[in-house]
Design an enzyme around this catalytic site. Structure first.
Site, PDB file in Angstrom:
ATOM      1  N   GLU A 150       4.200 -21.410 -20.788  1.00 52.19           N
ATOM      2  CA  GLU A 150       3.243 -21.072 -19.873  1.00 52.19           C
ATOM      3  C   GLU A 150       2.104 -20.488 -20.096  1.00 52.19           C
ATOM      4  OE1 GLU A 150       6.129 -18.583 -17.585  1.00 52.19           O
ATOM      5  OE2 GLU A 150       6.313 -20.292 -16.237  1.00 52.19           O
ATOM      6  N   GLU A 173      13.683 -25.262 -18.014  1.00 52.45           N
ATOM      7  CA  GLU A 173      14.512 -24.153 -17.057  1.00 52.45           C
ATOM      8  C   GLU A 173      14.685 -24.857 -15.901  1.00 52.45           C
ATOM      9  OE1 GLU A 173      11.736 -20.714 -17.149  1.00 52.45           O
ATOM     10  OE2 GLU A 173      11.026 -21.361 -19.048  1.00 52.45           O
TER      11      GLU A 173
END
Ligand code: GAL
Length: 961
Positions: free
Chosen positions: A417, A493
C-alpha cells in the site's frame, strides 16, 4: 523539500537511509566464527523530545545509575519505561510533512556495558549487528560514533573491530520514536519504538566470506538439482555430504536430488568452508517460474493456502522469541496453511529458517508502506519522489541480501500500500537484477508494470471468478492489459478475520480450485494484535488514550492474542484441507481427492467410523489407492448400515509439526433418514386459576407466556431477531455496500416490541398471537406461537409472516428464553464442537458434543455475536443433578447459550465488560444471517442473507431428570 533543506535536517529527519553501516549480507544462524549476544537488560532513559544535542550519555564514563532499565530485544512502551503504544491503520499519527516529524518525539537512550570475552580474536574484523530497531538508531561504541540508520525491520551492521577494547565496552544507542523512516513504515499495526530484535557482536575472521549466495535449482524433468554458491570476499568449497558433493564456490554441479517443496521440505545439510570460516548451510533445491500464466515450482502449479503474518506477541509486541515463532509455524502447519506473506516487512530472520525446515511458501515483503499519503491525495508520496529512492533501494537490498538463501522464499514483495511511483520501479529493477530466480509481487499498482503476478486484496467472489476466466475489466492501457491478463493471480489479502468470521472462504476456495489462474491467497491476518492489559484483558486502539486511533481494527486475526485458534482458523483449516473426502455416488462410499500439489497420500492413514444416535457402532481403516496430485478415487469401508459415517485422514507418522494421528482432513455422510422428534400433539390444555397446563408446559393464562416445562422454570420465551453485530456486520466505513450492523440499528431491530393480540385455548393447542415490531418503524412480524403436547413432550410451532416493506435482512430468526443459571451443561447432536454460521460452517462436524455454557463462548476481543452451533437436531441443558430441558428441532436449527443477553453482549467493548448474570440465556434459531467479510471486504453472499419472509419452524421440549 529542496536538497538543501534535507541536508540541513537532523539525521533522523533526513530521508537518507543512514551513515556508517556496512553493505548488507546474508543472515545465518551457525558458523564457527565467534559471536556474542548483547541481548539482556540495558540501561534506559526516556526523553520527551528528539532535539537534545546532549550526547554525553554515549561517553564511557557516563553514570547511568539513575536510569531505569529495559529488556533488549523489547519495546520500551511495553515495559513500563514511559510512553504508551498507539494504534493507527492508515492515518499517520503526526502531521504529513515529509520528511519532518514532530518535536514531540519520545527518545530512548539505551546503554549496554559488556565484557569482551577473553580470547576474542584481534585479527580480522568484528561487526555489531542490529536485527531491528524501531524507528531509527544512532550508535556509539566506547564514546565513538559509529553511525545511524533507519529501516526498522531490517538488519544493520557496523564494523567495530578497531573500537573494541579488551574487558569492558560501552555501547550507546539513541532511538527516536519518529524519523523520516516512519513515513515509509505506515503499516496497519501498533507504533512500537525500541530495540526490538537481537543485538549481536560477530567476529569476521580473516579469510571469511563477506557474503554468499546459494543457487539451488531443480529440474523436474530429470530430477536433477543444480548447485552453485557464489562467494564474495573469499574462495572456498561447498560440501554436501549426503550428496557426496564437494564443489568449489562459483562452480556449478548438477546431480540427482530430492526437491524442496512446502509439502516435502527436503533440506540438505551442507557447509561452506572458506579459509576463515565454516558456515552451516541448509540447501533446498527448487525452481520457481511463471509458465503459461501460472506460478509453478518444480514445474507444478501451486495453490497458496496462505496467511498474512505480522510479528506479534501480546506482551512483547514485535519482539517475538524463537519459541513463539516456531509455535506460529507449527500452528499453521497443523491448520493446513502452506504459505505465509510476511506482512508487511521481513520477519525476524530465524523465522525463515523455520519456514525452510517445516515447509511453508513465503512471500517476503519489504519494510515499506506509505498508505497514509492516501489521506492527502498521495501528495508527497515518497515512492514517487526521487529523494527517497536511496532509502527505498536500501530497504530492498537489506531484505534481499539478508534472506536470499532461503528455499522457502519464492516471491519478493516490494512492500504494501504505497500507491504508485518510480521508486517502486527502481526497487523492482534492482531486485530482478540481483535475484532473477524469484518472482516479484506488489499489489498497489493496478498496471502490474513491475511484477510477475496480478495481486489484489479483498475482491468479491464474482470478481475473482472474472479474473480466473481472464475476463476482468481491462485497465486503460491496452498494452498493460495484455501483460496483466497473461499473469497468474493471487489474493495477497482476503477473508478479513476480524471478530466473528470471515465468512465465504469455501466459495473462494472453490474458485481457486476451478480456475488455474487463481493460485490462492492469504487470509488477513494471522493473529489479533490485542495487547495484554491489566484491566481490559486485551487492549486495542484507543485503550491507551491515543488520538487518532483505529479501535479494534487491530484485532483481525485467525488466532486470539494469546495464540488460541479462533473458529476462523478451524474453518480455514477445513476449507483448505489438502484432501477432499466427499460422500460418493453410492450410500456409504466416499470420493477421496488428492489436493496436494506435489505429494501422494502415502503419509496419511484413512480411518472410518459409523455412529448411530451419537454412539460409535463400528470403525476401521480405509484402503485408499495411491493417488497423484489432483486424482480421485471412490472408496467404501467394508461395512454397511445406516447412520453417520465419518472418514478421517490422519498423519500416519510423526512429523516436525504434529504427531501421528493428527487430523488433516475429513468428510461425512449421513446414510438413512436421521431421526426426527415424534410430533407432540393430542393433549388438551387445562385452565386452572391463572395458569394453563398443557402436557409438561405451564403457561400464564393471561399472556400465554410459558412459565415451566416440568420442573424447569422458563422465562421470557419469545421471538428473537437481534444479535450483537459482529465486526463483519458493522462493516468498514469505506465499504460501498449496505452495512447491516448499522442498518439493523437504523431499522430498530435491537429494540423489538412484542404486542400480545390473543391467547386462545383450543381443544388441542394453546395459541398465542402476537405482532413483533421495532419501535419507530412500520414493519412488523406477525408471530403465532402454537403450543401442543403429548405425554411429557411439549411442542411449539412458530409461524412468522412479515408485514410492511422490509428492506433489510434479519440478523436471526428464532426464539430465546432464559433458564436458571445451574442449567449450564450442554449436550447436543449437530455440528460441533465449535461455532458455526451459515457461511462459516465447513468445519462443523456432525456428532454428539458436550460443553459447558462458558466453553460455548468465543472470546472475540471486542465482544460480539458468537458461539452459535449449527445443524443441531437436539440440545439438552442440564444441571449437576441431571435435571434440565431438552429441545429437539422439527428441522435442524442453530443454538446459542450464554450468561448474558444479546443486548449485554452488544453493549460490551472488552471481554471484561461481560459479567455473568443469574440466568442462562438460550437462543434456538430457525435461521441466522451469514457473516461475510465486510469489516474489510465483501459482505454476505446473497445465499447467506436472511431475508424477512414467511417462515414456520418447530421444537419439541421435554423436561429431563
Ligand atoms: C489492508 C492492509 C492491511 C490491513 C488490512 C485490514 O488494506 O494491507 O495491512 O490494514 O487491510 O485489516
Amino acid at each position: 523539500m529542496s536538497r538543501n533543506d534535507t541536508d540541513s535536517l537532523p539525521w533522523y529527519e533526513n530521508p537518507a537511509p543512514g551513515t556508517g553501516t556496512l553493505a548488507p549480507r546474508s543472515w545465518y544462524a551457525a558458523s564457527d566464527a565467534r559471536r556474542l549476544s548483547l541481548n539482556g537488560r540495558w540501561d534506559f532513559r526516556l526523553s520527551p523530545a528528539a532535539g537534545t544535542e546532549d550526547e554525553s550519555f554515549a561517553r564511557p564514563e557516563f553514570d547511568a545509575s539513575a536510569w531505569t532499565s529495559v529488556a533488549v530485544p523489547g519495546h520500551w512502551v511495553l515495559q513500563g519505561a514511559g510512553g504508551a503504544p498507539a494504534y493507527t491503520n492508515v492515518v499517520y499519527p503526526f502531521p504529513v510533512d515529509p520528511p519532518r516529524v514532530p518535536s514531540e518525539n519520545p527518545t530512548g537512550d539505551h546503554l549496554r556495558t559488556f565484557e569482551l570475552p577473553a580470547g576474542w580474536p584481534d585479527e580480522g574484523e568484528t561487526v555489531l549487528r542490529f536485527d531491528g530497531v524501531d524507528s531509527c538508531a544512532r550508535v556509539w561504541l566506547n564514546g565513538v560514533e559509529l553511525g545511524d540508520f533507519k529501516g526498522s525491520r531490517l538488519p544493520h551492521e557496523f564494523a567495530v573491530g578497531r573500537r573494541l577494547r579488551p574487558g569492558a565496552n560501552v555501547l550507546a544507542v539513541r532511538v527516536h520514536t519518529w524519523s523520516s523512516g516512519s513515513y515509509l513504515e505506515d503499516q496497519d499495526q501498533w507504533w512500537l519504538p525500541g530495540v526490538f530484535r537481537d543485538v549481536t557482536l560477530l567476529h569476521r575472521p580473516p579469510g571469511a566470506p563477506r557474503d554468499f549466495f546459494v543457487h539451488a535449482g531443480y529440474d523436474h524433468r530429470d530430477g536433477s538439482g543444480t548447485l552453485r554458491v557464489e562467494c564474495e570476499g573469499a574462495e572456498g568449497r561447498v560440501l554436501v555430504p549426503e550428496l557426496g558433493a564437494d564443489v568449489a564456490t562459483g562452480d556449478t554441479v548438477t546431480l540427482p536430488v530430492e526437491p524442496w517443496t512446502a509439502e516435502t521440505p527436503r533440506l540438505y545439510a551442507a557447509e561452506l568452508v572458506t579459509p576463515g570460516e565454516r558456515i552451516a548451510l541448509r540447501i533446498g533445491f527448487r525452481t520457481v517460474a511463471v509458465q503459461d500464466g501460472v506460478i509453478t515450482v518444480n514445474g507444478r502449479r501451486l495453490l497458496l493456502r496462505g496467511v498474512n503474518r505480522h510479528e506479534f506477541h501480546p506482551e512483547t509486541g514485535r519482539a517475538v522469541d524463537a519459541r513463539t515463532m516456531r509455535r506460529d509455524l507449527v500452528l499453521m502447519k497443523r491448520h493446513n496453511v502452506n504459505a505465509v506473506r510476511t506482512s508487511h516487512y521481513p520477519p525476524h530472520p530465524a523465522f525463515l529458517d523455520l519456514c525452510d525446515e517445516l515447509g511453508l511458501w513465503v512471500i517476503d515483503e519489504c519494510d515499506l508502506e506509505t498508505h497514509g499519503f492516501a489521506e492527502v491525495g498521495w501528495r508527497g508520496n515518497p515512492v514517487d519522489d526521487a529523494r527517497w529512492t536511496p532509502a527505498l533501494l536500501d530497504r530492498a537490498a537489506r531484505m534481499v541480501e539478508r534472506d536470499k538463501n532461503h528455499p522457502s522464499v519464492i516471491i519478493w514483495s516490494l512492500g504494501n500500500e504505497c500507491g504508485t511511483g518510480a521508486g517502486l520501479g527502481a526497487m523492482a529493477r534492482w531486485m530482478r537484477g540481483r535475484d532473477p530466480e524469484r518472482l516479484l509481487h506488489y499489489e498497489g499498482d493496478p498496471s502490474c508494470a513491475d511484477v510477475d503476478m496480478y495481486s489484489r486484496m479483498y475482491p468479491t467472489h464474482a470478481e475473482v471468478e472474472r479474473i480466473g476466466k481472464r475476463a476482468e475489466e481491462p485497465p486503460a492501457d491496452a498494452e498493460l492489459d495484455a501483460g496483466r491478463r497473461a499473469m497468474p493471480f493471487v489474493l495477497c489479502e482476503y477473508g478479513h478475520a476480524m471478530g466473528n468470521g470471515p465468512g465465504g472462504l469455501s466459495e473462494y476456495q472453490r474458485l481457486f480450485e476451478r480456475y488455474e489462474r487463481c493460485q490462492g491467497g492469504f487470509v488477513w491476518e494471522w493473529i489479533d494484535h490485542g495487547l495484554a492489559h491489566p484491566e481490559l484483558g486485551f487492549a486495542y486502539g484507543g485503550d491507551f488514550g491515543e488520538e487518532p486511533h483505529d479501535g479494534n481494527f487491530v484485532c483481525d486475526g485467525l488466532l486470539f492474542p494469546d495464540r488460541t485458534p479462533s473458529p476462523g482458523l478451524i474453518e480455514y483449516k477445513k476449507v483448505i484441507e489438502p484432501v477432499r473426502i466427499a460422500p460418493g455416488a453410492t450410500a456409504g462410499a466416499f470420493t477421496v481427492t488428492n489436493g496436494y500439489d506435489f505429494t501422494g497420500l502415502g503419509h496419511l492413514e484413512f480411518r472410518w467410523s459409523r455412529e448411530v444416535d451419537g454412539a460409535l457402532v463400528a470403525s476401521g481403516t480405509l484402503a485408499v489407492p495411491p493417488l497423484a496430485p489432483g486424482a480421485s478415487a471412490d472408496v467404501a469401508p467394508d461395512a454397511a448400515g445406516d447412520g453417520l459415517w465419518t472418514v478421517r485422514a490422519v498423519l500416519a507418522d510423526d512429523t516436525g509439526w504434529a504427531g501421528r494421528g493428527h487430523l488433516v482432513a475429513w468428510g461425512q455422510a449421513e446414510v438413512g433418514t436421521p431421526p426426527r422428534p415424534a410430533p407432540a400433539t393430542g393433549a388438551r390444555p387445562a385452565l386452572s386459576g391463572s395458569t394453563v397446563t398443557l402436557g409438561p408446559g405451564v403457561f400464564d393464562a393471561a399472556t400465554g407466556a410459558l412459565l415451566r416445562v416440568g420442573d424447569v422454570p422458563v422465562e421470557g420465551l419469545r421471538l428473537d431477531v437481534w444479535r450483537a453485530p459482529t465486526d463483519n456486520d458493522n462493516g468498514a466505513p469505506w465499504q460501498p455496500d449496505e452495512r447491516y450492523g448499522r442498518l439493523w440499528r437504523e431499522w430498530g431491530l435491537h429494540r423489538m416490541r412484542h404486542r400480545a393480540d390473543a391467547v386462545e385455548t383450543g381443544s388441542d393447542a394453546l395459541t398465542v398471537r402476537t405482532r413483533v415490531a421495532p419501535a419507530g418503524r412500520d414493519v412488523g412480524l406477525r408471530t403465532v406461537y402454537r403450543w401442543t403436547a403429548a405425554g411429557d413432550r411439549l411442542g411449539l410451532t412458530v409461524s412468522v409472516v412479515p408485514e410492511g416493506d422490509w428492506r433489510v435482512p434479519l440478523p436471526r430468526l428464532g426464539i430465546r428464553f432464559a433458564l436458571p443459571p445451574a442449567y449450564d451443561a450442554v449436550r447436543w447432536f449437530g455440528g460441533g464442537p465449535g461455532e458455526a454460521y451459515p457461511d462459516t460452517r465447513a468445519a462443523a462436524m456432525l456428532g454428539q458434543w458436550a460443553l459447558g455454557v462458558d466453553a460455548l463462548q468465543t472470546p472475540y476481543v471486542r465482544p460480539q455475536e458468537n458461539g452459535a452451533r449449527g445443524d443441531v437436531r437436539w440440545v439438552e441443558l442440564t444441571g449437576d443433578d441431571g435435571r434440565g430441558l431438552r429441545a429437539a428441532g422439527g428441522a435442524p436449527f442453530w443454538f446459542t447459550a450464554r450468561r448474558w443477553t444479546s443486548e449485554e453482549l452488544d453493549a460490551a467493548e472488552h471481554l471484561t465488560d461481560l459479567v455473568a448474570g443469574d440466568r442462562v440465556h438460550v437462543g434456538l434459531d430457525h435461521a441466522v444471517q451469514g457473516i461475510g467479510s465486510q469489516s474489510c471486504g465483501p459482505g454476505v453472499l446473497p445465499a447467506y442473507r436472511l431475508e424477512a419472509a414467511p417462515a414456520e419452524f418447530s421444537f419439541v421440549f421435554s423436561p429431563l431428570g
